[in-house]
Design a protein around this motif. Structure first.
Motif, short mmCIF file in Angstrom:
data_model
loop_
_atom_site.label_atom_id
_atom_site.label_comp_id
_atom_site.label_asym_id
_atom_site.label_seq_id
_atom_site.Cartn_x
_atom_site.Cartn_y
_atom_site.Cartn_z
N GLY A 8 49.36 47.17 38.70
CA GLY A 8 49.32 47.35 37.24
C GLY A 8 49.27 48.84 36.92
O GLY A 8 49.82 49.67 37.65
N ALA A 9 48.57 49.16 35.82
CA ALA A 9 48.54 50.55 35.36
C ALA A 9 47.96 51.49 36.40
O ALA A 9 48.55 52.52 36.73
CB ALA A 9 47.73 50.62 34.06
N ILE A 10 46.80 51.12 36.98
CA ILE A 10 46.13 52.01 37.93
C ILE A 10 46.90 52.09 39.25
O ILE A 10 47.18 53.17 39.77
CB ILE A 10 44.70 51.51 38.23
CG1 ILE A 10 43.91 51.33 36.94
CG2 ILE A 10 43.99 52.37 39.25
CD1 ILE A 10 43.00 52.42 36.56
N ARG A 69 56.28 42.77 40.03
CA ARG A 69 55.59 44.05 39.83
C ARG A 69 55.61 44.89 41.09
O ARG A 69 55.83 46.09 41.04
CB ARG A 69 54.14 43.81 39.41
CG ARG A 69 54.02 43.37 37.99
CD ARG A 69 52.62 43.54 37.50
NE ARG A 69 52.59 43.30 36.07
CZ ARG A 69 51.57 43.59 35.29
NH1 ARG A 69 50.49 44.13 35.79
NH2 ARG A 69 51.63 43.36 34.01
N ASP A 82 51.05 42.60 44.97
CA ASP A 82 50.56 42.09 43.68
C ASP A 82 50.86 40.60 43.66
O ASP A 82 51.88 40.16 44.20
CB ASP A 82 51.29 42.79 42.52
CG ASP A 82 50.59 42.59 41.18
OD1 ASP A 82 50.10 43.58 40.62
OD2 ASP A 82 50.51 41.43 40.69
N TYR A 83 49.98 39.84 43.03
CA TYR A 83 50.23 38.42 42.79
C TYR A 83 51.63 38.22 42.22
O TYR A 83 52.32 37.27 42.52
CB TYR A 83 49.28 37.93 41.69
CG TYR A 83 47.96 37.40 42.13
CD1 TYR A 83 47.72 37.07 43.45
CD2 TYR A 83 46.94 37.20 41.20
CE1 TYR A 83 46.50 36.56 43.83
CE2 TYR A 83 45.72 36.70 41.56
CZ TYR A 83 45.51 36.38 42.88
OH TYR A 83 44.31 35.89 43.25
N MET A 102 38.39 50.01 42.87
CA MET A 102 38.49 50.44 41.46
C MET A 102 37.73 49.49 40.54
O MET A 102 37.12 49.92 39.57
CB MET A 102 39.96 50.49 41.01
CG MET A 102 40.81 51.52 41.71
SD MET A 102 40.22 53.23 41.53
CE MET A 102 40.24 53.49 39.77
N SER A 103 37.79 48.17 40.84
CA SER A 103 37.16 47.18 39.96
C SER A 103 35.68 47.07 40.33
O SER A 103 35.24 46.11 40.99
CB SER A 103 37.86 45.83 40.10
OG SER A 103 39.25 46.00 39.98
N HIS A 135 38.31 39.61 41.68
CA HIS A 135 38.78 39.53 43.07
C HIS A 135 38.34 40.71 43.95
O HIS A 135 38.58 40.70 45.16
CB HIS A 135 40.31 39.45 43.10
CG HIS A 135 40.84 38.18 42.49
ND1 HIS A 135 41.47 38.15 41.28
CD2 HIS A 135 40.78 36.91 42.92
CE1 HIS A 135 41.80 36.91 40.99
NE2 HIS A 135 41.38 36.12 41.96
N GLY A 151 47.35 45.34 43.79
CA GLY A 151 47.35 45.37 42.32
C GLY A 151 48.29 46.46 41.83
O GLY A 151 48.00 47.64 41.97
N ASN A 176 33.13 49.56 34.51
CA ASN A 176 33.28 50.48 35.64
C ASN A 176 32.36 51.69 35.54
O ASN A 176 31.77 52.11 36.53
CB ASN A 176 34.74 50.89 35.77
CG ASN A 176 35.62 49.70 36.11
OD1 ASN A 176 35.38 49.02 37.10
ND2 ASN A 176 36.60 49.41 35.27
N1 LIG Z 1 36.89 52.56 38.39
C1 LIG Z 1 37.46 52.96 37.27
O1 LIG Z 1 37.16 54.03 36.75
C2 LIG Z 1 38.46 52.09 36.60
C3 LIG Z 1 39.15 52.53 35.47
C4 LIG Z 1 40.09 51.69 34.88
C5 LIG Z 1 40.32 50.43 35.41
N2 LIG Z 1 39.63 50.03 36.49
C6 LIG Z 1 39.80 48.69 37.05
O2 LIG Z 1 40.93 48.67 37.90
C7 LIG Z 1 41.49 47.36 37.88
C8 LIG Z 1 42.99 47.46 37.60
O3 LIG Z 1 43.17 48.03 36.31
P1 LIG Z 1 44.62 48.08 35.63
O4 LIG Z 1 44.44 48.75 34.32
O5 LIG Z 1 45.60 48.61 36.61
O6 LIG Z 1 44.88 46.52 35.39
P2 LIG Z 1 46.29 45.79 35.16
O7 LIG Z 1 45.97 44.51 34.50
O8 LIG Z 1 47.26 46.73 34.54
O9 LIG Z 1 46.81 45.51 36.66
C9 LIG Z 1 46.18 44.66 37.57
C10 LIG Z 1 47.25 44.11 38.51
O10 LIG Z 1 46.62 43.48 39.60
C11 LIG Z 1 47.26 42.23 39.87
N3 LIG Z 1 46.26 41.38 40.50
C12 LIG Z 1 45.15 40.83 39.95
N4 LIG Z 1 44.43 40.18 40.87
C13 LIG Z 1 45.11 40.31 42.04
C14 LIG Z 1 44.87 39.87 43.37
N5 LIG Z 1 43.77 39.18 43.70
N6 LIG Z 1 45.78 40.17 44.31
C15 LIG Z 1 46.88 40.88 44.02
N7 LIG Z 1 47.16 41.34 42.78
C16 LIG Z 1 46.27 41.06 41.81
C17 LIG Z 1 47.77 41.75 38.53
O11 LIG Z 1 48.87 40.87 38.69
C18 LIG Z 1 48.16 43.08 37.86
O12 LIG Z 1 49.51 43.42 38.12
C19 LIG Z 1 40.73 46.57 36.81
O13 LIG Z 1 39.78 45.73 37.41
C20 LIG Z 1 40.05 47.64 36.00
O14 LIG Z 1 38.80 47.23 35.44
C21 LIG Z 1 38.73 50.83 37.10
#
Ligand SMILES: NC(=O)c1ccc[n+]([C@@H]2O[C@H](COP(=O)([O-])OP(=O)(O)OC[C@H]3O[C@@H](n4cnc5c(N)ncnc54)[C@H](O)[C@@H]3O)[C@@H](O)[C@H]2O)c1
Length: 274
Positions: free
Chosen positions: A13-15, A43, A38-39, A98-99, A80, A11, A195
């Motif tokens: 994305g932002a995290i 990215r 990443d899917y 994280m998720s 996922h 993944g 979370n």
């Molecule tokens: N634990 C915590 O404190 C905390 C805090 C913030 C966010 N999160 C969680 O972390 C996760 C990521 O957050 P984000 O802000 O980076 O989200 P985001 O949407 O910015 O990025 C997620 C990325 O993962 C990719 N992705 C999704 N499913 C996938 C898979 N099965 N295989 C490969 N790539 C995949 C997407 O294409 C995307 O680029 C979210 O589930 C969010 O709820 C946790």
């Protein structure tokens, strides 16, 4: 010399992006960013360019990440995270999830998998403080755990529960309780809170006994989380006021730093705090 820990990220994305940058910038002496996936391949390629500068770390699937890594960070999605965690643990690889919302109800299954395959399952504290004391208090007896989350009314705009209850967010002039119930219900109705409610449930008394109160507060400038614990070790009260992540308004900066702090803890020989 100690071998560097190979870290993989699922993944980008932002995290995932923030953590990849921290691993390369701050943990280079002890760790290596070995694999990213990443899917959305664009990215992962973009992240590789900005971090290692080497596209060889970009994988075309989870299998590649598992093969190349000692520790995998799941930063993909709640739908996922369970599947990703179970595949990593079954391969004997350690994972940071994280998720959290995606694993709470089947956490015991993942724990058994970790035990069977001699792997570790890590859940970071995220955007709240007090998880350390809650874990310690749990060794005694905990009577109650309550989370009170306050956010400005506009941050609830996209929440289906608010629409279904026909709550007029624009009309809110003073602190208003939008929801009061169990963490299990809160995770269902308020996915943005998933979370925090999840980690609190796992560290304490579970999603059915943990209480959650969600308040729309016109005075709130920041999202805050208060945790109140009644236990045989005493009363614990914490309050965290979160600053949003500089690159992503959906995420608390502390949530990212908490995961980075956990990685540092894994890398270091000494451990401070529970
Ligand atoms: N634990 C915590 O404190 C905390 C805090 C913030 C966010 N999160 C969680 O972390 C996760 C990521 O957050 P984000 O802000 O980076 O989200 P985001 O949407 O910015 O990025 C997620 C990325 O993962 C990719 N992705 C999704 N499913 C996938 C898979 N099965 N295989 C490969 N790539 C995949 C997407 O294409 C995307 O680029 C979210 O589930 C969010 O709820 C946790």
């Amino acid at each position: 010399m100690r071998k560097k820990l190979c870290i993989g990220i699922v993944g980008c994305g932002a995290i995932g992006t923030s953590l990849a940058k921290i691993i390369v910038k701050d943990f280079a002496a002890r760790a290596r960013l070995a694999a990213i996936y990443d899917y959305d391949t664009q990215r992962s390629l973009a992240l590789a360019r900005r971090t290692t500068g080497n596209r060889r770390c970009v994988c075309s699937g989870l299998e590649g990440v598992i093969a190349a890594s000692d520790l995998i960070i799941e930063a993909a999605s709640a739908s996922h995270s369970y599947g990703i965690a179970s595949r990593c643990l079954s391969a004997g690889k350690n994972i940071i999830v994280m998720s959290i919302g995606g694993v709470v109800s089947r956490f015991h299954v993942l724990k058994r998998l970790a035990e069977k395959h001699n792997a570790r399952l890590y859940i970071p504290s995220g955007a709240v403080c007090g998880i350390d004391a809650l874990k310690a208090a749990r060794i005694g007896r905990i009577r109650s755990v309550t989370l009170t989350t306050r956010k400005p009314p506009h941050s609830f705009r996209s929440v289906p529960y608010v629409a279904a209850k026909k709550i007029d967010l624009e009309a809110i002039r003073k602190d208003t309780v939008l929801f009061s119930g169990t963490a299990e219900q809160a995770m269902k109705y308020f996915p943005q809170n998933i979370n925090v409610a999840g980690v609190l449930s796992l560290a304490g008394i579970g999603p059915r006994r943990t209480r959650v109160c969600i308040v729309a507060s016109p005075r709130a400038k920041r999202n805050s989380h208060e945790i109140a614990v009644e236990s045989t070790a005493g009363t614990i009260f914490t309050r965290t006021e979160n600053v949003i992540h500089p690159d992503n308004p959906k995420t608390s900066y502390l949530a990212v730093l908490s995961a980075a702090g956990l990685i540092r803890q894994i890398l270091e020989p000494a451990r401070i705090g529970t």
